[in-house]
Design an enzyme around this catalytic site. Sequence first.
Site, PDB file in Angstrom:
ATOM      1  CB  SER A 152      -1.119  -0.199   1.226  1.00 33.79           C
ATOM      2  OG  SER A 152      -2.019   0.887   1.102  1.00 33.79           O
ATOM      3  CG  ASP A 248      -7.205  -2.260  -3.789  1.00 31.16           C
ATOM      4  OD1 ASP A 248      -7.316  -1.011  -3.722  1.00 31.16           O
ATOM      5  OD2 ASP A 248      -5.738  -2.786  -3.352  1.00 31.16           O
ATOM      6  CG  HIS A 278      -5.957  -1.980   0.169  1.00 25.83           C
ATOM      7  ND1 HIS A 278      -5.102  -1.383  -0.840  1.00 25.83           N
ATOM      8  CD2 HIS A 278      -5.411  -1.333   1.284  1.00 25.83           C
ATOM      9  CE1 HIS A 278      -3.986  -0.872  -0.453  1.00 25.83           C
ATOM     10  NE2 HIS A 278      -4.436  -0.615   0.932  1.00 25.83           N
TER      11      HIS A 278
END
Length: 316
Positions: A152, A248, A278
Amino acid sequence: MSKPDYRSLIDAETWAYIERLDAAYPPDAVDLSVEDQRRVYDAMCRIFDQGRPPGLMVRDLPYGAVPCRIYEKTPTDVTVVYYHGGGFVVGGLDSHDDVCAAICDRTGYRVISVDYGLAPETVFPGCFEDAYAAFKAIARVHPGPLVLAGDSAGGNLAAAVSHQARRAAPGRIVGQVLIYPGLGGDWGQGSYVEHAEAPQLTVADMAFYQKVRTGGAEPPVDDPRYAPLNDNDFSGLPPSVLVTAECDPLASDGEAYRDKLRAAGGQAVWFNEPGMVHGCLRARSMSSRAAVFFDRVVDGIAALGRGDWPYGDVDG
């Protein structure tokens, strides 16, 4: 565009994980104060923590004045530099401790987790400067091959460091593995539109994190330290493995980054794992699909550390 049917895209195992996670870290957590977000996030991480495999040597020490945690199993020349996720706002050495420990255990490589400064206390470019300072110090202390990895926000930092280091420290990075990274893609197309309201991360959440990360300023449009996809030169970057989640908003960043690297003559492969959301690294003990996702990550790190490229020119 019709909305995705997440009840059919996401299997029962992953829904069980989502429901358990939402009970600990609610979908509206971004409405809390940053202090409360961190408290709730840290508590959630403890719930999902899978512990460290036996036989690892783990210690905390700074690199470049940045707090870090080093994991070692057996003597090795390969070092994995890991940047944790959390929107540049939450997370730290403890939140991804079990992930880093598992990577060390399964690859045998040294893993160093970097505790870069978080927003709003540290706004852009401070988080990048911490990430790069730690990288430079690690590169000095550990002269062998370096693999950069992160999930991320950490995937953003790993790529940004790669872009910066290809000239400042050419040849030191032998690969990068980017896990559902936010690389600065176009919010008006692809997964940003199709999965704008996906479970676990929405475009509205992303807007919150962006505002905190920049201190409320407009994000820079041409600075690869902020958004690696905004670079105008993708040559000389290391072999790259991108592992994203189908459900996502950030999934399209993996495809776009792969295409940029390949167009510049580099090696890149993109896996967009079906039915994943995610943050699914935490689901690997609850979901067989998430276990496969983590296998992609570990296998990529292991291969790049060996100097192998087992992917050919076709994505899996």
